[in-house]
Scaffold this motif. Structure first.
Motif, short mmCIF file in Angstrom:
data_model
loop_
_atom_site.label_atom_id
_atom_site.label_comp_id
_atom_site.label_asym_id
_atom_site.label_seq_id
_atom_site.Cartn_x
_atom_site.Cartn_y
_atom_site.Cartn_z
N MET A 75 0.86 -1.12 -0.04
CA MET A 75 0.04 -0.01 0.11
C MET A 75 0.79 1.09 0.11
O MET A 75 0.49 2.34 -0.55
N ALA A 76 1.90 1.17 0.66
CA ALA A 76 2.95 2.58 0.72
C ALA A 76 3.30 2.84 -0.57
O ALA A 76 3.43 3.98 -0.84
N ASN A 77 3.48 1.93 -1.47
CA ASN A 77 3.94 2.52 -2.80
C ASN A 77 3.07 3.05 -3.73
O ASN A 77 3.19 3.20 -4.61
N ASP A 78 1.74 2.86 -3.19
CA ASP A 78 0.58 3.68 -4.15
C ASP A 78 0.52 5.16 -3.62
O ASP A 78 -0.06 5.72 -4.46
N MET A 79 1.25 5.64 -2.60
CA MET A 79 1.06 6.81 -2.13
C MET A 79 2.07 7.56 -2.57
O MET A 79 3.38 7.11 -2.36
N VAL A 80 1.72 8.88 -3.03
CA VAL A 80 2.97 9.83 -3.07
C VAL A 80 2.53 11.01 -2.52
O VAL A 80 1.36 11.48 -2.21
N ILE A 81 3.52 12.06 -2.27
CA ILE A 81 3.29 13.23 -1.92
C ILE A 81 3.87 14.22 -3.06
O ILE A 81 5.11 13.92 -3.41
N ALA A 82 2.90 15.04 -3.49
CA ALA A 82 3.41 16.00 -4.65
C ALA A 82 3.42 17.36 -3.98
O ALA A 82 2.44 17.70 -2.99
N GLN A 83 4.42 18.24 -4.20
CA GLN A 83 4.46 19.57 -3.70
C GLN A 83 4.46 20.65 -4.67
O GLN A 83 5.14 20.51 -5.87
N THR A 84 4.11 21.83 -4.27
CA THR A 84 4.22 23.12 -5.24
C THR A 84 4.27 24.28 -4.02
O THR A 84 4.20 24.07 -2.97
#
Length: 108
Positions: free
Chosen positions: A1-10
């Motif tokens: 499950m962890a590899n399905d989540m990402v944090i995207a930043q702007t």
């Protein structure tokens, strides 16, 4: 499950714009949640000189499946010519939280 989540930043140089970019992504189910950091000071090269700006960092909790749609949406909504856009892999975390991110970003 962890590899399905990402944090995207702007980032944004306007607090209200940062809030609009956060709310819009959540309302569109492109992100399960968004954090806006307190103002930070940014130094960067722009058009051959060093600029300084007060900005708010916006962190989107999303999934790898929703990331392309979130990126496309952000580039349509963001007022910058070249907005910061980076993604950070999530390599672990609470299974309950990671599942929540996946559930909340599932297409309606």
């Amino acid at each position: 499950m962890a590899n399905d989540m990402v944090i995207a930043q702007t980032t944004s140089d306007d607090e209200d714009q940062a809030k609009a970019l956060a709310r819009g992504a959540v309302e569109s189910k492109l992100a399960a949640g968004v954090h806006i950091d307190a103002p930070i000071t940014a130094f960067y090269w722009w058009k051959s000189k060093v600029e300084t700006a007060r900005e708010w960092r916006i962190s989107y909790m999303t999934t790898t499946d929703r990331l392309p749609a979130l990126e496309a949406w952000l580039h349509e909504q963001h007022p910058y010519d070249v907005p910061q856009w980076i993604t950070l892999p999530v390599t672990g975390g609470s299974e309950a939280y990671l599942s929540w991110v996946v559930e909340e970003t599932a297409r309606a």
